[in-house]
Write a protein that holds these residues in place. Sequence first.
Motif, PDB file in Angstrom:
ATOM      1  N   GLY A  24       0.562  -1.502   0.263  1.00  0.00           N
ATOM      2  CA  GLY A  24       0.361   0.198   0.108  1.00  0.00           C
ATOM      3  C   GLY A  24       0.797   1.649   0.032  1.00  0.00           C
ATOM      4  O   GLY A  24       0.252   2.549   0.406  1.00  0.00           O
ATOM      5  N   ALA A  25       1.978   1.136   0.009  1.00  0.00           N
ATOM      6  CA  ALA A  25       2.644   2.008  -0.888  1.00  0.00           C
ATOM      7  C   ALA A  25       3.758   2.504  -1.453  1.00  0.00           C
ATOM      8  O   ALA A  25       4.067   1.398  -2.510  1.00  0.00           O
ATOM      9  N   LEU A  26       4.469   3.450  -2.101  1.00  0.00           N
ATOM     10  CA  LEU A  26       5.578   3.625  -2.845  1.00  0.00           C
ATOM     11  C   LEU A  26       6.694   3.111  -1.973  1.00  0.00           C
ATOM     12  O   LEU A  26       7.381   4.231  -0.901  1.00  0.00           O
ATOM     13  N   TYR A  27       7.918   2.398  -2.498  1.00  0.00           N
ATOM     14  CA  TYR A  27       9.406   2.369  -2.499  1.00  0.00           C
ATOM     15  C   TYR A  27      10.233   2.498  -3.470  1.00  0.00           C
ATOM     16  O   TYR A  27      10.345   2.679  -4.517  1.00  0.00           O
ATOM     17  N   VAL A  28      10.965   3.692  -2.657  1.00  0.00           N
ATOM     18  CA  VAL A  28      11.882   4.327  -4.234  1.00  0.00           C
ATOM     19  C   VAL A  28      13.327   4.215  -3.513  1.00  0.00           C
ATOM     20  O   VAL A  28      13.673   4.589  -2.507  1.00  0.00           O
ATOM     21  N   ALA A  29      14.389   3.680  -4.766  1.00  0.00           N
ATOM     22  CA  ALA A  29      15.576   3.430  -4.014  1.00  0.00           C
ATOM     23  C   ALA A  29      16.264   5.091  -3.864  1.00  0.00           C
ATOM     24  O   ALA A  29      15.733   5.677  -5.045  1.00  0.00           O
ATOM     25  N   ASP A  30      17.192   4.886  -2.979  1.00  0.00           N
ATOM     26  CA  ASP A  30      18.258   6.443  -2.699  1.00  0.00           C
ATOM     27  C   ASP A  30      19.540   6.176  -3.016  1.00  0.00           C
ATOM     28  O   ASP A  30      19.955   5.373  -2.101  1.00  0.00           O
ATOM     29  N   TYR A  31      20.052   6.255  -3.799  1.00  0.00           N
ATOM     30  CA  TYR A  31      21.571   5.824  -4.318  1.00  0.00           C
ATOM     31  C   TYR A  31      22.205   5.972  -2.873  1.00  0.00           C
ATOM     32  O   TYR A  31      23.161   5.489  -2.344  1.00  0.00           O
ATOM     33  N   SER A  32      21.869   6.926  -2.351  1.00  0.00           N
ATOM     34  CA  SER A  32      22.663   7.959  -0.862  1.00  0.00           C
ATOM     35  C   SER A  32      22.610   7.319   0.523  1.00  0.00           C
ATOM     36  O   SER A  32      22.729   7.362   1.605  1.00  0.00           O
ATOM     37  N   MET A  33      21.200   6.827   0.327  1.00  0.00           N
ATOM     38  CA  MET A  33      20.791   7.551   2.072  1.00  0.00           C
ATOM     39  C   MET A  33      19.787   5.682   1.858  1.00  0.00           C
ATOM     40  O   MET A  33      19.744   5.387   2.949  1.00  0.00           O
ATOM     41  N   GLY A  34      19.301   4.644   1.013  1.00  0.00           N
ATOM     42  CA  GLY A  34      19.153   4.067   1.036  1.00  0.00           C
ATOM     43  C   GLY A  34      17.548   3.709   0.352  1.00  0.00           C
ATOM     44  O   GLY A  34      17.530   3.391  -0.620  1.00  0.00           O
ATOM     45  N   ILE A  35      16.099   3.291   1.220  1.00  0.00           N
ATOM     46  CA  ILE A  35      14.872   2.854   0.462  1.00  0.00           C
ATOM     47  C   ILE A  35      14.020   3.659   1.691  1.00  0.00           C
ATOM     48  O   ILE A  35      13.516   3.567   2.357  1.00  0.00           O
ATOM     49  N   TRP A  36      13.441   4.794   0.537  1.00  0.00           N
ATOM     50  CA  TRP A  36      12.343   4.986   1.039  1.00  0.00           C
ATOM     51  C   TRP A  36      10.483   4.779   0.540  1.00  0.00           C
ATOM     52  O   TRP A  36      10.258   4.309  -0.368  1.00  0.00           O
ATOM     53  N   ARG A  37      10.269   5.089   2.059  1.00  0.00           N
ATOM     54  CA  ARG A  37       8.936   4.666   1.660  1.00  0.00           C
ATOM     55  C   ARG A  37       7.661   5.700   1.721  1.00  0.00           C
ATOM     56  O   ARG A  37       7.737   6.752   2.143  1.00  0.00           O
ATOM     57  N   VAL A  38       7.779   6.192   0.309  1.00  0.00           N
ATOM     58  CA  VAL A  38       6.542   7.096   0.243  1.00  0.00           C
ATOM     59  C   VAL A  38       4.563   7.009   0.685  1.00  0.00           C
ATOM     60  O   VAL A  38       4.569   5.977  -0.195  1.00  0.00           O
ATOM     61  N   ASP A  39       4.555   7.743   1.400  1.00  0.00           N
ATOM     62  CA  ASP A  39       2.575   7.748   1.203  1.00  0.00           C
ATOM     63  C   ASP A  39       2.290   7.856   0.325  1.00  0.00           C
ATOM     64  O   ASP A  39       2.354   9.248   0.248  1.00  0.00           O
ATOM     65  N   LEU A  40       1.187   7.018  -0.521  1.00  0.00           N
ATOM     66  CA  LEU A  40       0.750   7.861  -1.687  1.00  0.00           C
ATOM     67  C   LEU A  40      -0.687   7.929  -1.190  1.00  0.00           C
ATOM     68  O   LEU A  40      -1.095   9.686  -2.724  1.00  0.00           O
ATOM     69  N   THR A  41      -1.109   8.751  -0.223  1.00  0.00           N
ATOM     70  CA  THR A  41      -2.224   9.864   0.250  1.00  0.00           C
ATOM     71  C   THR A  41      -1.412  11.119   0.007  1.00  0.00           C
ATOM     72  O   THR A  41      -1.865  11.415  -0.348  1.00  0.00           O
ATOM     73  N   ASP A  42      -0.154  11.676   1.081  1.00  0.00           N
ATOM     74  CA  ASP A  42      -0.128  12.536   1.304  1.00  0.00           C
ATOM     75  C   ASP A  42       1.432  13.217   1.478  1.00  0.00           C
ATOM     76  O   ASP A  42       1.964  14.321   1.019  1.00  0.00           O
ATOM     77  N   GLY A  43       2.346  12.109  -0.300  1.00  0.00           N
ATOM     78  CA  GLY A  43       3.100  11.774   0.057  1.00  0.00           C
ATOM     79  C   GLY A  43       4.348  12.067   0.948  1.00  0.00           C
ATOM     80  O   GLY A  43       5.937  12.435   0.498  1.00  0.00           O
ATOM     81  N   SER A  44       4.064  11.671   2.361  1.00  0.00           N
ATOM     82  CA  SER A  44       4.714  11.554   3.371  1.00  0.00           C
ATOM     83  C   SER A  44       5.944  10.386   3.021  1.00  0.00           C
ATOM     84  O   SER A  44       5.576   9.598   2.772  1.00  0.00           O
ATOM     85  N   ALA A  45       7.276  10.879   3.635  1.00  0.00           N
ATOM     86  CA  ALA A  45       8.831  10.228   3.212  1.00  0.00           C
ATOM     87  C   ALA A  45       9.398   9.627   4.129  1.00  0.00           C
ATOM     88  O   ALA A  45       8.711  10.136   5.720  1.00  0.00           O
ATOM     89  N   GLY A  46       9.584   8.302   4.826  1.00  0.00           N
ATOM     90  CA  GLY A  46      10.414   8.104   5.599  1.00  0.00           C
ATOM     91  C   GLY A  46      11.723   6.638   5.141  1.00  0.00           C
ATOM     92  O   GLY A  46      10.912   6.158   4.206  1.00  0.00           O
ATOM     93  N   LEU A  47      12.292   6.479   5.246  1.00  0.00           N
ATOM     94  CA  LEU A  47      13.207   5.545   5.926  1.00  0.00           C
ATOM     95  C   LEU A  47      13.190   4.321   6.021  1.00  0.00           C
ATOM     96  O   LEU A  47      12.579   4.493   6.729  1.00  0.00           O
ATOM     97  N   VAL A  48      13.482   3.486   5.386  1.00  0.00           N
ATOM     98  CA  VAL A  48      12.704   2.380   5.664  1.00  0.00           C
ATOM     99  C   VAL A  48      13.879   1.616   6.465  1.00  0.00           C
ATOM    100  O   VAL A  48      14.983   1.935   6.165  1.00  0.00           O
ATOM    101  N   ARG A  49      13.916   1.501   7.916  1.00  0.00           N
ATOM    102  CA  ARG A  49      14.776   0.701   8.563  1.00  0.00           C
ATOM    103  C   ARG A  49      15.302  -0.574   8.315  1.00  0.00           C
ATOM    104  O   ARG A  49      14.745  -1.385   7.889  1.00  0.00           O
ATOM    105  N   ALA A  50      16.486  -0.551   8.170  1.00  0.00           N
ATOM    106  CA  ALA A  50      17.259  -1.632   7.208  1.00  0.00           C
ATOM    107  C   ALA A  50      17.763  -2.739   8.226  1.00  0.00           C
ATOM    108  O   ALA A  50      17.722  -2.491  10.163  1.00  0.00           O
TER     109      ALA A  50
END
Length: 439
Positions: free
Chosen positions: A308-334
């Motif tokens: 239910g979310a969008l996951y976006v790889a960030d070459y420098s930071m890891g993987i972001w989880r982006v909320d599809l409703t409001d666009g808020s983002a948080g790093l996936v804890r590895a």
Amino acid sequence: MTFKAIALATILTGLGTTSALAQESGIPEAEVEAPTPQSIALELFAEAGSSLRAGDTETARRLMMAALDIKPAHPAVLRALVTIATRAERPDDGFAALDSMVEAGLTFAPADATLILLEAADADRLAGIRAALAANGEPVGEGEVIARINRPDALIEGVAMDIETDRIFVSSVADREILLLEPFARDEPIVFADREDGLWSVFGLVVDDRTRMLWAASGTVPQTPLADGEAEGTALFAFDLITGDLYRRYAIDGAVQMADFVVRDGSAYISDSGAPRVYRLDNVSGELEVLAEDPRFVSLQGVALARGALYVADYSMGIWRVDLTDGSAGLVRASETSLIGIDGLRQTRDGRLIAVRNGAEPYQVMAIDLDPTGRDVANVDVLLRGHASMAGNTEPTLVDLADGRAWLVSNAAWPLFPADGSVPDDARPATAIVELDLR
């Protein structure tokens, strides 16, 4: 980022708050950019380098530990900690940094000075760590080369499979083309679309079974051949999957380089590798809009939809989880495994993330299981590493999934296409497309 990292960064680097920056610089507060994890980490790197050159190894160590708190399992930070430990003649710190590399699934060859220091401290422990680092690079998994594209100057980046017709599409950066591989002639590429359709360099590709469209992200990089006076740009293109006719081109103000994307039920989600933005296209007759714009984004790459979310790889930071409703983002804890340097990213039907890592060694394809919240990594399995085609001065890039299988561009020749346009001595290889069975 934890409070400890923020506090230490503020104290040791003088970054302070936005208000403090404005007071020190004389620039109006509204025009001062607030620190981001990336800017803080870069400042920590710079200050640690200055401290190390001045012989203050303890301050350098503290700064790099703060950077590691911001960027867990980052290869460059761990390498720096090994260097600092060696300079400080602190073998315990050196062992700790190398242990972290082992846990992160990285490979590394310590310098002679490091080996001398650690062997004198504990030869058996050093031998065990070196064996574990080497094991991290051992071949894993099986994959079949199903196509070799003898277009060495094309710089193939992306791949998409049309499961209904068994046709494969690949994207060219340097020739500005989309190539088609028929099932009966995998090694004989046909030009499907090119610069005559308005394409610049082509990156991500997606076949949308629902709309029977081939989608392509296109933009300009130093390797893009532009005609005299030709303008740079970036856009998302939709082509009729059968005829190759251009259906529509989607652009949006402020975009720098649309890189990779995912399509589901006619909606597309696109990363911008040159701007801290993620775009959304609601349907094929709509317009691009900004889903998320976050200054913490550094270098966005592959995109996947899962849980239910969008996951976006960030070459420098890891993987972001982006909320599809409001666009808020948080790093996936590895977990311990490093998620730095991920390029391609896709999802299986059961919500597993399939990631291609080429920004940290060893290069590999990984399956990432998320916990029930979708915010933490529960498990990481290496699916493919050390394949015979993943050799030489090349790197795996993008991947596509369908019907329990994956198709990978296993040896994109980016290192053999210098940004300055020079031609290296090493010959550019034919591009291999590798098929993996995920079942």
